[in-house]
Write an enzyme that holds these catalytic residues in place. Structure first.
Site, PDB file in Angstrom:
ATOM      1  N   ASP A   1      -4.684  -5.027  -9.000  1.00 11.59           N
ATOM      2  CA  ASP A   1      -3.830  -4.780 -10.190  1.00 11.59           C
ATOM      3  C   ASP A   1      -2.501  -4.506  -9.853  1.00 11.59           C
ATOM      4  O   ASP A   1      -1.505  -4.676 -10.536  1.00 11.59           O
ATOM      5  CB  ASP A   1      -4.593  -4.001 -11.286  1.00 11.59           C
ATOM      6  CG  ASP A   1      -4.963  -2.577 -10.863  1.00 11.59           C
ATOM      7  OD1 ASP A   1      -4.963  -2.336  -9.730  1.00 11.59           O
ATOM      8  OD2 ASP A   1      -4.936  -1.719 -11.610  1.00 11.59           O
ATOM      9  N   HIS A   2      -2.427  -3.378  -8.889  1.00  5.35           N
ATOM     10  CA  HIS A   2      -1.189  -2.964  -8.576  1.00  5.35           C
ATOM     11  C   HIS A   2      -1.318  -2.301  -7.219  1.00  5.35           C
ATOM     12  O   HIS A   2      -1.981  -1.834  -6.742  1.00  5.35           O
ATOM     13  CB  HIS A   2      -0.470  -2.135  -9.603  1.00  5.35           C
ATOM     14  CG  HIS A   2      -1.485  -0.984 -10.081  1.00  5.35           C
ATOM     15  ND1 HIS A   2      -1.844   0.225  -9.315  1.00  5.35           N
ATOM     16  CD2 HIS A   2      -2.108  -0.927 -11.298  1.00  5.35           C
ATOM     17  CE1 HIS A   2      -2.666   1.007  -9.722  1.00  5.35           C
ATOM     18  NE2 HIS A   2      -3.095   0.011 -11.055  1.00  5.35           N
TER      19      HIS A   2
ATOM     20  N   GLU B   1      -9.324  -2.391  -7.994  1.00  5.86           N
ATOM     21  CA  GLU B   1      -8.312  -1.291  -8.304  1.00  5.86           C
ATOM     22  C   GLU B   1      -7.367  -0.807  -7.217  1.00  5.86           C
ATOM     23  O   GLU B   1      -7.805  -0.805  -6.146  1.00  5.86           O
ATOM     24  CB  GLU B   1      -8.913   0.271  -8.915  1.00  5.86           C
ATOM     25  CG  GLU B   1      -8.017   1.199  -9.342  1.00  5.86           C
ATOM     26  CD  GLU B   1      -7.221   1.004 -10.449  1.00  5.86           C
ATOM     27  OE1 GLU B   1      -7.451   0.220 -11.384  1.00  5.86           O
ATOM     28  OE2 GLU B   1      -5.852   1.482 -10.203  1.00  5.86           O
TER      29      GLU B   1
ATOM     30  N   THR C   1      -2.703  -0.499 -14.833  1.00  4.88           N
ATOM     31  CA  THR C   1      -3.975  -1.313 -15.082  1.00  4.88           C
ATOM     32  C   THR C   1      -3.905  -1.982 -16.536  1.00  4.88           C
ATOM     33  O   THR C   1      -4.130  -3.482 -16.327  1.00  4.88           O
ATOM     34  CB  THR C   1      -5.124  -0.457 -15.050  1.00  4.88           C
ATOM     35  OG1 THR C   1      -5.180   0.047 -13.872  1.00  4.88           O
ATOM     36  CG2 THR C   1      -6.242  -1.425 -15.561  1.00  4.88           C
TER      37      THR C   1
ATOM     38  N   HIS D   1      -8.860   4.392  -6.687  1.00  5.14           N
ATOM     39  CA  HIS D   1      -7.519   5.018  -7.401  1.00  5.14           C
ATOM     40  C   HIS D   1      -7.081   6.180  -6.869  1.00  5.14           C
ATOM     41  O   HIS D   1      -7.946   7.041  -6.482  1.00  5.14           O
ATOM     42  CB  HIS D   1      -8.001   5.047  -8.990  1.00  5.14           C
ATOM     43  CG  HIS D   1      -6.729   5.287  -9.825  1.00  5.14           C
ATOM     44  ND1 HIS D   1      -6.270   6.596  -9.814  1.00  5.14           N
ATOM     45  CD2 HIS D   1      -6.444   4.466 -10.770  1.00  5.14           C
ATOM     46  CE1 HIS D   1      -5.287   6.203 -10.799  1.00  5.14           C
ATOM     47  NE2 HIS D   1      -5.337   5.060 -11.361  1.00  5.14           N
TER      48      HIS D   1
HETATM   49  C1  GP9 Z   1      -8.660   3.711 -15.933  1.00  7.68           C
HETATM   50  C2  GP9 Z   1      -8.254   3.008 -14.963  1.00  7.68           C
HETATM   51  C3  GP9 Z   1      -6.946   3.253 -13.997  1.00  7.68           C
HETATM   52  O1  GP9 Z   1      -9.550   2.945 -16.706  1.00  7.68           O
HETATM   53  O2  GP9 Z   1      -8.139   1.419 -15.309  1.00  7.68           O
HETATM   54  O3  GP9 Z   1      -5.775   3.032 -14.662  1.00  7.68           O
HETATM   55  P1  GP9 Z   1      -4.306   3.188 -13.793  1.00  7.68           P
HETATM   56  O4  GP9 Z   1      -4.269   4.380 -13.677  1.00  7.68           O
HETATM   57  O5  GP9 Z   1      -4.532   2.448 -12.623  1.00  7.68           O
HETATM   58  O6  GP9 Z   1      -3.405   2.326 -14.796  1.00  7.68           O
HETATM   59 MN    MN Z   2      -4.924   0.353 -11.893  1.00  8.29          MN
END
Ligand code: GP9
Ligand code: MN
Length: 429
Positions: free
Chosen positions: A259-260, A38, A82, A200
């Site tokens: 992911d980002h 993440e 995500t 996150h």
């Molecule tokens: C939530 C997680 C976060 O299940 O995958 O999503 P994001 O805020 O990074 O798009």
């Molecule tokens: Mn994410």
């Protein structure tokens, strides 16, 4: 309609690179782990802070001889974050210009996604996520993608303990440890995706799990990022140890990706500090969109590969390694190992990076990051061609999702996914 599908197929036929034959099938029959890191950015690889290496476990994997690592790999997400990353990784389709395709189209559209493709080659597929299954509409979308299993919150007894949760779900160490018991029971070969969440925003972590000082940029949104990234690294290290202990590592290909971004462009002074610069240009910000991408497998001919690519390219890369022919599927990416592949990487807003030119915001740059205030005709032409490729690629992908075009398309040997065959409810029996 079918003329849209024809124009999409023509675009793909014109731009598809022949996969790298040297790597075709080297992972045939292996289990596949997709480890979602993440918000992890590439600049954190080998980063030192507080007198220490921030991510010793991930760095070790990054430099291992049997890891293929990519140092020009970009996130290409839009508002779906995500969810967009998941869409690209498993379908080689872009997220949408606005909103999340998983939420808006995941339930109803037809897909030809990784779990379904692999499922038709003898794989069992499972996704793992330590939060409610409805987040990003995963519970419905995963059925459309052909996931056999989706282990979410209710499958994890420890998710009931409040101290084991944080922000977007179970803390990564507990989540990965508790996922192991299910991984171990999957019939092999399997395709398993594990979605971490602790790193996150707002990057909070309890004091027992803090093992490094926060950054000192003075930007309170940015500074704790390093502490949750460290925690994520430890969680990955523990999981890798478990894989070694069980011997699963020898039978598996382990794919890790960020992911980002975790630190958005709203924090330019902090980004400049972290990069050791006085101020950041749009070129620096484009570079800052790089995320880790690594493929680890005992015996794999690894090394750090400098090709320019992104999340859209993952599926064709993995399918080639697995020896699964997919030349007639609708995929917008290209095998990252293919010689002669197009290295123009589209951002979701139409900006792009490439080995020669970069467009970010209102600015254009050459390969040294020098801003092109005045362009030669030749430069103008090259940039126009790239922009045209990027715009066409994005809009063709949007056509596929908005028009649900895959319902009209049957790749050779692919059986349509029947969503009604899937049920992820935990049985209480
Ligand atoms: C939530 C997680 C976060 O299940 O995958 O999503 P994001 O805020 O990074 O798009
Ligand atoms: Mn994410």
């Amino acid at each position: 309609n079918s003329s849209d599908l024809t124009s999409v197929k023509n675009f793909i036929a014109k731009n598809q690179a022949t996969p790298n034959v040297e790597y075709s099938g080297v992972a045939k029959g292996k289990n596949v782990f997709i480890i979602h890191l993440e918000s992890l950015q590439q600049f954190m690889i080998d980063y030192k802070w507080d007198g220490q290496e921030v991510m010793p476990n991930i760095d070790k994997l990054y430099h291992a001889q049997d890891t293929l690592s990519f140092d020009n790999f970009y996130n290409q997400v839009g508002q779906g974050k995500t969810a967009d990353a998941e869409m690209m990784l498993e379908n080689s389709l872009f997220g949408l210009p606005e909103g999340s395709a998983m939420v808006m189209d995941g339930t109803t559209n037809t897909f030809q996604a990784a779990p379904a493709i692999l499922g038709q080659h003898g794989y069992t597929s499972a996704a793992f996520h330590g939060d409610v299954p409805s987040f990003w509409n995963r519970d419905n979308t995963y059925k459309s993608w052909g996931y056999d299993y989706f282990f979410s919150k209710s499958y994890y007894p420890n998710s009931k303990k409040s101290s084991y949760n944080l922000g977007y779900g179970m803390k990564d160490k507990i989540f990965l440890k508790d996922s192991a018991q299910y991984v171990q029971r999957l019939p092999q070969p399997f395709y398993a995706k594990l979605i971490t969440v602790t790193n996150h925003y707002p990057y909070t972590i309890d004091s027992q799990n803090k093992s490094i000082e926060p950054f000192d940029t003075g930007d309170s949104t940015v500074d704790p990022y390093v502490q949750t990234a460290r925690y994520l690294d430890q969680a990955v290290g523990e999981f890798m140890n478990w894989l070694e202990k069980t011997g699963l590592d020898k039978k598996s290909m382990i794919v890790l990706y960020g992911d980002h971004y975790g630190i958005s462009n709203n924090h330019k002074p902090a980004i400049a500090k972290l990069l050791g610069k006085k101020k950041v240009t749009n070129y620096d910000l484009a570079n800052f969109q790089k995320v880790p991408f690594m493929i680890h497998m005992p015996g794999l001919k690894g090394g750090i590969n400098h090709t320019y690519g992104g999340e859209i390219d993952v599926l064709p890369t993995l399918l080639n390694l697995l020896g699964i022919k997919d030349q007639d599927t609708i995929q917008f990416g290209n095998d990252l190992l293919a010689p002669g592949r197009n290295q123009t990487v589209a951002f979701r807003n139409g900006d792009f990076v490439s080995p020669t030119y970069t467009k970010y915001g209102a600015d254009y740059f050459d390969h040294n990051g020098k801003e092109l205030k005045h362009m030669t005709n030749e430069q103008r032409q090259a940039i126009d061609d790239m922009q045209n490729y990027v715009t066409t690629q994005l809009s063709a992908s949007d056509k596929v999702i908005n028009g649900d075009l895959l319902r009209f398309y049957q790749p050779e040997g692919f059986k349509k996914v029947i969503k009604g065959n899937y049920n992820y409810k935990k049985s209480t029996a």
